[in-house]
Design an enzyme around this catalytic site. Sequence first.
Site, short mmCIF file in Angstrom:
data_model
loop_
_atom_site.label_atom_id
_atom_site.label_comp_id
_atom_site.label_asym_id
_atom_site.label_seq_id
_atom_site.Cartn_x
_atom_site.Cartn_y
_atom_site.Cartn_z
N GLU A 141 -52.87 -55.55 10.08
CA GLU A 141 -52.80 -56.57 10.88
C GLU A 141 -51.76 -57.54 10.52
O GLU A 141 -51.87 -57.98 9.51
CB GLU A 141 -54.19 -57.35 11.02
CG GLU A 141 -54.29 -58.55 11.91
CD GLU A 141 -53.65 -58.53 13.22
OE1 GLU A 141 -54.33 -57.72 13.79
OE2 GLU A 141 -52.53 -59.15 13.60
N ASP A 185 -46.74 -54.60 9.17
CA ASP A 185 -46.83 -53.57 10.53
C ASP A 185 -47.35 -52.31 10.40
O ASP A 185 -47.03 -51.67 9.38
CB ASP A 185 -44.97 -53.61 10.64
CG ASP A 185 -44.69 -52.57 11.84
OD1 ASP A 185 -45.68 -52.26 12.45
OD2 ASP A 185 -43.56 -52.23 12.17
N ASP A 222 -51.64 -54.67 21.87
CA ASP A 222 -50.86 -55.88 22.87
C ASP A 222 -50.38 -55.04 24.18
O ASP A 222 -49.72 -53.94 23.90
CB ASP A 222 -49.80 -56.51 22.31
CG ASP A 222 -50.68 -57.21 21.21
OD1 ASP A 222 -51.52 -58.41 21.58
OD2 ASP A 222 -50.14 -57.41 20.03
N LYS A 236 -45.26 -56.95 31.15
CA LYS A 236 -43.82 -56.88 32.22
C LYS A 236 -43.10 -55.70 31.79
O LYS A 236 -42.85 -55.28 30.51
CB LYS A 236 -43.14 -58.29 31.73
CG LYS A 236 -43.79 -59.47 31.97
CD LYS A 236 -42.94 -60.67 31.83
CE LYS A 236 -43.47 -61.77 32.17
NZ LYS A 236 -43.28 -62.85 31.42
N ASP A 254 -57.58 -52.50 28.35
CA ASP A 254 -58.08 -53.20 29.76
C ASP A 254 -56.98 -53.21 30.73
O ASP A 254 -57.01 -53.81 31.74
CB ASP A 254 -58.69 -54.57 29.55
CG ASP A 254 -57.79 -55.64 29.02
OD1 ASP A 254 -56.84 -55.18 28.25
OD2 ASP A 254 -58.01 -56.77 28.97
N THR A 312 -65.11 -56.76 21.99
CA THR A 312 -64.42 -57.91 21.32
C THR A 312 -63.94 -59.06 22.30
O THR A 312 -64.02 -58.99 23.50
CB THR A 312 -63.00 -57.44 20.94
OG1 THR A 312 -62.33 -56.96 21.79
CG2 THR A 312 -63.48 -55.99 19.91
N GLU A 320 -61.49 -57.71 24.87
CA GLU A 320 -62.26 -57.02 25.99
C GLU A 320 -62.86 -57.86 26.91
O GLU A 320 -62.71 -57.93 28.31
CB GLU A 320 -63.30 -56.16 25.28
CG GLU A 320 -63.98 -55.43 26.41
CD GLU A 320 -65.02 -54.18 25.74
OE1 GLU A 320 -64.66 -54.25 24.54
OE2 GLU A 320 -65.24 -53.47 26.44
C1 LIG Z 1 -54.53 -57.76 21.63
S1 LIG Z 1 -55.13 -58.07 19.89
C2 LIG Z 1 -56.51 -56.86 19.67
C3 LIG Z 1 -57.29 -57.26 18.29
C4 LIG Z 1 -58.57 -55.94 18.05
N1 LIG Z 1 -57.94 -54.84 18.18
C5 LIG Z 1 -59.74 -56.39 19.32
O1 LIG Z 1 -59.80 -55.35 19.94
O2 LIG Z 1 -60.22 -57.41 19.30
C6 LIG Z 1 -53.80 -56.96 19.30
C7 LIG Z 1 -53.71 -57.05 17.66
O3 LIG Z 1 -52.61 -56.24 17.14
C8 LIG Z 1 -51.70 -57.04 16.15
N2 LIG Z 1 -50.60 -56.05 16.11
C9 LIG Z 1 -49.68 -55.84 17.03
N3 LIG Z 1 -48.76 -55.01 16.63
C10 LIG Z 1 -49.13 -54.70 15.45
C11 LIG Z 1 -48.39 -53.68 14.39
N4 LIG Z 1 -47.50 -53.32 14.50
N5 LIG Z 1 -48.86 -53.71 13.24
C12 LIG Z 1 -50.32 -54.53 12.92
N6 LIG Z 1 -50.91 -55.07 13.89
C13 LIG Z 1 -50.34 -55.29 15.09
C14 LIG Z 1 -51.87 -58.22 16.77
O4 LIG Z 1 -51.26 -59.06 15.73
C15 LIG Z 1 -53.01 -58.54 17.27
O5 LIG Z 1 -53.86 -59.23 16.23
#
Ligand SMILES: C[S@@+](CC[C@H](N)C(=O)[O-])C[C@H]1O[C@@H](n2cnc3c(N)ncnc32)[C@H](O)[C@@H]1O
Length: 237
Positions: free
Chosen positions: A98, A125, A148, A152, A184, A215, A218
């Site tokens: 994260e 990352d 994420d 777009k 979603d 979550t 979601e």
């Molecule tokens: C939309 S949130 C979903 C969080 C969780 N999986 C949930 O379902 O509640 C996406 C998460 O992925 C993390 N994230 C995005 N790209 C990442 C990467 N390359 N490495 C680690 N974390 C990442 C973001 O910081 C964010 O907390």
Amino acid sequence: MPTDLRPRLHREVTSFVRRSARMRDSQRRAYEAQVGGIVLDVPQGALRTSVADDAAVLDLPATFGRTAPVVVEIGCGPGDSLVPMARARPEIDVLAFEVFEPAAAALVARAVREDVSNVRVAPVDAVAGLERLVPAGGLAEVWTFFPDPWPKLKHHKRRLIDPAFADLVASRLRPGGLWRLATDWAEYADQMRAVVGGHPAFVAEPEERGDRPVTRFERRGLAEDRAIADLVYRRVA
Ligand SMILES: C[S@@+](CC[C@H](N)C(=O)[O-])C[C@H]1O[C@@H](n2cnc3c(N)ncnc32)[C@H](O)[C@@H]1O
């Protein structure tokens, strides 16, 4: 470094953007107290979220203090899935990546509060983390829940699920291992089905959410009338 992967270590396009990572002092203290415990002390590269070139591959049994099937969660956010799922399956160990520290801190606080001991988080990352820190061929499962969506068109290049990432996940899963994904965004689900379903290392399993809790991401999708897709792929031998 594995030779079968497109080099992505110094990617300019990432699946996240840098955000201010302000935490309350008490939250930061609680998080920092767990560095070397729940929070892995990963040698960082030039960026806070990168992994140093000379970082050693993790010794997973030493990391968790036992030998158990290891699951990796990519982008666990505050642990809404991770903590309940790890608690419900004490026989597995879960390593999360994260990049957003306040989210990782919320996960740590919840794991401590609920006394869930089979969880670790690497605040870097996930692409670099999987490449450099996770041994090849050993994971029981990979979870990518609500990555994420970058809706777009001009941002689609930031989406995590692409052929190179599928290569990377395939290289880290053991034969028979599962890759579970949820989104979603219908059109991102189609991209996942095309990329992972079309990858020679994976076969599609029935689409089902299994033990995955709802979550907050979601809930937001449901509130905006988006359908949830839960995809499951098995790593073929
Ligand atoms: C939309 S949130 C979903 C969080 C969780 N999986 C949930 O379902 O509640 C996406 C998460 O992925 C993390 N994230 C995005 N790209 C990442 C990467 N390359 N490495 C680690 N974390 C990442 C973001 O910081 C964010 O907390």
